[in-house]
Design a protein around this motif. Structure first.
Motif, mmCIF file in Angstrom:
data_model
loop_
_atom_site.group_PDB
_atom_site.id
_atom_site.type_symbol
_atom_site.label_atom_id
_atom_site.label_comp_id
_atom_site.label_asym_id
_atom_site.label_seq_id
_atom_site.Cartn_x
_atom_site.Cartn_y
_atom_site.Cartn_z
ATOM 1 N N LYS A 154 0.666 -1.242 -0.001
ATOM 2 C CA LYS A 154 0.007 -0.147 0.124
ATOM 3 C C LYS A 154 0.746 1.194 0.080
ATOM 4 O O LYS A 154 0.438 2.104 -0.736
ATOM 5 N N MET A 155 2.017 1.145 0.842
ATOM 6 C CA MET A 155 2.824 2.385 0.913
ATOM 7 C C MET A 155 3.413 2.876 -0.221
ATOM 8 O O MET A 155 3.607 3.847 -0.736
ATOM 9 N N GLU A 156 4.051 1.673 -0.944
ATOM 10 C CA GLU A 156 4.750 1.728 -2.127
ATOM 11 C C GLU A 156 3.811 2.317 -3.274
ATOM 12 O O GLU A 156 4.270 2.883 -4.291
ATOM 13 N N GLU A 157 2.582 1.839 -3.425
ATOM 14 C CA GLU A 157 1.591 2.473 -4.336
ATOM 15 C C GLU A 157 1.237 3.848 -4.123
ATOM 16 O O GLU A 157 1.222 4.576 -5.158
ATOM 17 N N ARG A 158 1.265 4.320 -2.988
ATOM 18 C CA ARG A 158 1.148 5.679 -2.571
ATOM 19 C C ARG A 158 2.337 6.520 -3.161
ATOM 20 O O ARG A 158 2.129 7.678 -3.658
ATOM 21 N N PHE A 159 3.377 5.989 -2.618
ATOM 22 C CA PHE A 159 4.519 6.675 -3.060
ATOM 23 C C PHE A 159 4.756 6.681 -4.637
ATOM 24 O O PHE A 159 5.109 7.987 -4.839
ATOM 25 N N ALA A 160 4.339 5.705 -5.509
ATOM 26 C CA ALA A 160 4.408 5.795 -6.798
ATOM 27 C C ALA A 160 3.605 6.862 -7.355
ATOM 28 O O ALA A 160 3.883 7.559 -8.322
ATOM 29 N N ARG A 161 2.227 6.827 -6.920
ATOM 30 C CA ARG A 161 1.217 7.866 -7.416
ATOM 31 C C ARG A 161 1.707 9.194 -7.214
ATOM 32 O O ARG A 161 1.635 10.220 -7.970
ATOM 33 N N SER A 162 2.355 9.441 -6.004
ATOM 34 C CA SER A 162 2.787 10.786 -5.843
ATOM 35 C C SER A 162 3.985 11.274 -6.540
ATOM 36 O O SER A 162 4.135 12.199 -6.953
ATOM 37 N N ALA A 163 5.118 10.341 -6.469
ATOM 38 C CA ALA A 163 6.066 10.521 -7.456
ATOM 39 C C ALA A 163 5.615 10.943 -8.819
ATOM 40 O O ALA A 163 6.288 11.792 -9.494
ATOM 41 N N ALA A 164 4.664 10.287 -9.452
ATOM 42 C CA ALA A 164 4.360 10.312 -10.810
ATOM 43 C C ALA A 164 3.344 11.928 -10.807
ATOM 44 O O ALA A 164 3.557 12.286 -12.152
ATOM 45 N N ARG A 165 3.162 12.282 -9.774
ATOM 46 C CA ARG A 165 2.283 13.525 -9.827
ATOM 47 C C ARG A 165 3.248 14.773 -9.776
ATOM 48 O O ARG A 165 3.033 15.839 -10.142
ATOM 49 N N TYR A 166 4.322 14.401 -9.272
ATOM 50 C CA TYR A 166 5.406 15.433 -9.138
ATOM 51 C C TYR A 166 6.701 15.061 -9.550
ATOM 52 O O TYR A 166 7.836 14.902 -8.696
ATOM 53 N N PRO A 167 6.814 14.679 -10.858
ATOM 54 C CA PRO A 167 8.017 14.023 -11.350
ATOM 55 C C PRO A 167 9.255 14.853 -11.186
ATOM 56 O O PRO A 167 10.477 14.285 -11.006
ATOM 57 N N GLY A 168 9.210 16.020 -11.389
ATOM 58 C CA GLY A 168 10.397 17.028 -11.158
ATOM 59 C C GLY A 168 10.865 17.120 -10.049
ATOM 60 O O GLY A 168 11.865 17.907 -9.762
ATOM 61 N N GLN A 169 10.057 17.057 -8.757
ATOM 62 C CA GLN A 169 10.184 17.328 -7.656
ATOM 63 C C GLN A 169 10.454 16.131 -6.641
ATOM 64 O O GLN A 169 10.460 16.357 -5.670
ATOM 65 N N SER A 170 10.264 15.063 -7.221
ATOM 66 C CA SER A 170 10.566 13.967 -6.443
ATOM 67 C C SER A 170 11.507 12.941 -7.027
ATOM 68 O O SER A 170 11.635 12.925 -8.401
ATOM 69 N N MET A 171 12.255 12.061 -6.290
ATOM 70 C CA MET A 171 12.923 10.889 -6.755
ATOM 71 C C MET A 171 12.601 9.732 -5.692
ATOM 72 O O MET A 171 12.451 10.000 -4.638
ATOM 73 N N THR A 172 12.929 8.629 -6.523
ATOM 74 C CA THR A 172 12.895 7.323 -5.730
ATOM 75 C C THR A 172 13.922 6.433 -5.753
ATOM 76 O O THR A 172 14.835 6.237 -6.566
ATOM 77 N N VAL A 173 14.552 6.141 -4.635
ATOM 78 C CA VAL A 173 15.855 5.474 -4.389
ATOM 79 C C VAL A 173 15.584 4.068 -3.532
ATOM 80 O O VAL A 173 14.370 3.739 -3.172
ATOM 81 N N ARG A 174 16.729 3.121 -4.007
ATOM 82 C CA ARG A 174 16.427 1.740 -3.365
ATOM 83 C C ARG A 174 17.724 1.651 -2.370
ATOM 84 O O ARG A 174 18.870 1.754 -2.697
ATOM 85 N N TYR A 175 17.288 1.119 -1.184
ATOM 86 C CA TYR A 175 18.493 0.905 -0.096
ATOM 87 C C TYR A 175 19.587 0.002 -0.693
ATOM 88 O O TYR A 175 20.781 0.248 -0.606
ATOM 89 N N GLU A 176 19.123 -1.075 -1.386
ATOM 90 C CA GLU A 176 20.048 -2.032 -1.987
ATOM 91 C C GLU A 176 21.163 -1.562 -2.882
ATOM 92 O O GLU A 176 22.328 -1.669 -2.821
ATOM 93 N N GLU A 177 20.511 -0.622 -3.847
ATOM 94 C CA GLU A 177 21.367 0.143 -4.699
ATOM 95 C C GLU A 177 22.229 1.144 -4.076
ATOM 96 O O GLU A 177 23.430 1.237 -4.480
ATOM 97 N N MET A 178 21.585 1.669 -3.049
ATOM 98 C CA MET A 178 22.704 2.761 -2.299
ATOM 99 C C MET A 178 23.732 2.086 -1.756
ATOM 100 O O MET A 178 25.036 2.612 -1.583
ATOM 101 N N ILE A 179 23.472 0.926 -1.135
ATOM 102 C CA ILE A 179 24.519 0.028 -0.420
ATOM 103 C C ILE A 179 25.511 -0.634 -1.121
ATOM 104 O O ILE A 179 26.866 -0.355 -1.135
ATOM 105 N N ALA A 180 25.061 -0.899 -2.490
ATOM 106 C CA ALA A 180 26.077 -1.625 -3.571
ATOM 107 C C ALA A 180 26.936 -0.790 -4.259
ATOM 108 O O ALA A 180 28.225 -0.988 -4.423
ATOM 109 N N ASN A 181 26.635 0.569 -4.370
ATOM 110 C CA ASN A 181 27.179 1.571 -5.058
ATOM 111 C C ASN A 181 27.187 2.876 -4.309
ATOM 112 O O ASN A 181 26.189 3.740 -4.644
ATOM 113 N N PRO A 182 28.152 3.425 -3.529
ATOM 114 C CA PRO A 182 28.046 4.628 -2.967
ATOM 115 C C PRO A 182 27.883 5.858 -3.990
ATOM 116 O O PRO A 182 27.392 6.792 -3.574
#
Length: 211
Positions: A154-182
């Motif tokens: 439910k939370m990720e669906e809400r996050f995705a909808r909000s990010a789609a409404r404000y594409p230039g003012q939001s970004m999405t990151v994943r913990y695994e990717e941040m850990i793998a590559n600083p």
């Protein structure tokens, strides 16, 4: 705002972001910004529902026609920034991370609209993590994985909808990717248009968190 759920690695993101020049990201505050939205929403409802019908001193909604929801929203956010976030000298970006948005239910997207309307130059980073890792981490490991996964969905669906409404003012990151590559943190720095020092960020990430 760093918007996420519990056990998502958001404290690591918060810590690294504080290593960027002139960036100050505070920690959690029990989602103290949510009641700002709720209060503002109620003022709009009072004005819309009763502002035109009651204008005399002896009437139950007297004064509803004079409510100023626009200024009220601005003042609420200004007070939050001044007294809760408390920008330090030379701070270019002030913000906070929070995990308690699952408690907002269907009010989440209304809150996001309120935030983008009144927080000056707002940027939002949605932080995600692998569901299996979340389910096995901290207090979630003592809960039914089905319930945790339902919340995460439910939370990720809400996050995705909000990010789609404000594409230039939001970004999405994943913990695994941040850990793998600083170097992924450079995307965050670019998002905020601040310099990126790879060595400084790597040094910060080498320190083990205590929580």
């Amino acid at each position: 705002m760093v918007i996420t759920y519990g056990r998502s690695g958001s404290t690591l993101l918060q810590t690294a972001m504080n290593g960027l020049d002139n960036v100050c990201i505070r920690g959690e505050n029990y989602l103290a910004a949510a009641p700002l939205y709720e209060s503002w929403r109620r003022i709009i409802a009072a004005q819309n529902d009763h502002g035109e019908k009651y204008s005399m001193p002896g009437q139950p909604w007297y004064g509803a026609s004079q409510l100023d929801s626009e200024q009220f929203g601005k003042d609420l956010v200004a007070a939050f920034i001044r007294n809760v976030l408390r920008p330090e000298p030379h701070t270019e970006w002030i913000g906070f991370k929070e995990i308690r948005y699952n408690n907002m239910g269907n009010n989440f997207e209304g809150f996001i609209d309120f935030a983008f309307k009144y927080f000056p130059n707002l940027r939002v980073i949605f932080n995600l993590r692998d569901w299996d890792s979340v389910c096995s981490s901290g207090w979630f490991s003592k809960q039914d994985p089905k319930d945790v996964r339902s919340m995460l969905s439910k939370m990720e669906e809400r996050f995705a909808r909000s990010a789609a409404r404000y594409p230039g003012q939001s970004m999405t990151v994943r913990y695994e990717e941040m850990i793998a590559n600083p170097g992924e943190y450079k995307n965050v720095a670019d998002f905020l248009n601040v310099p990126f020092d790879a060595h400084r960020i790597a040094t910060i990430l080498e320190k083990k968190l205590t929580h």
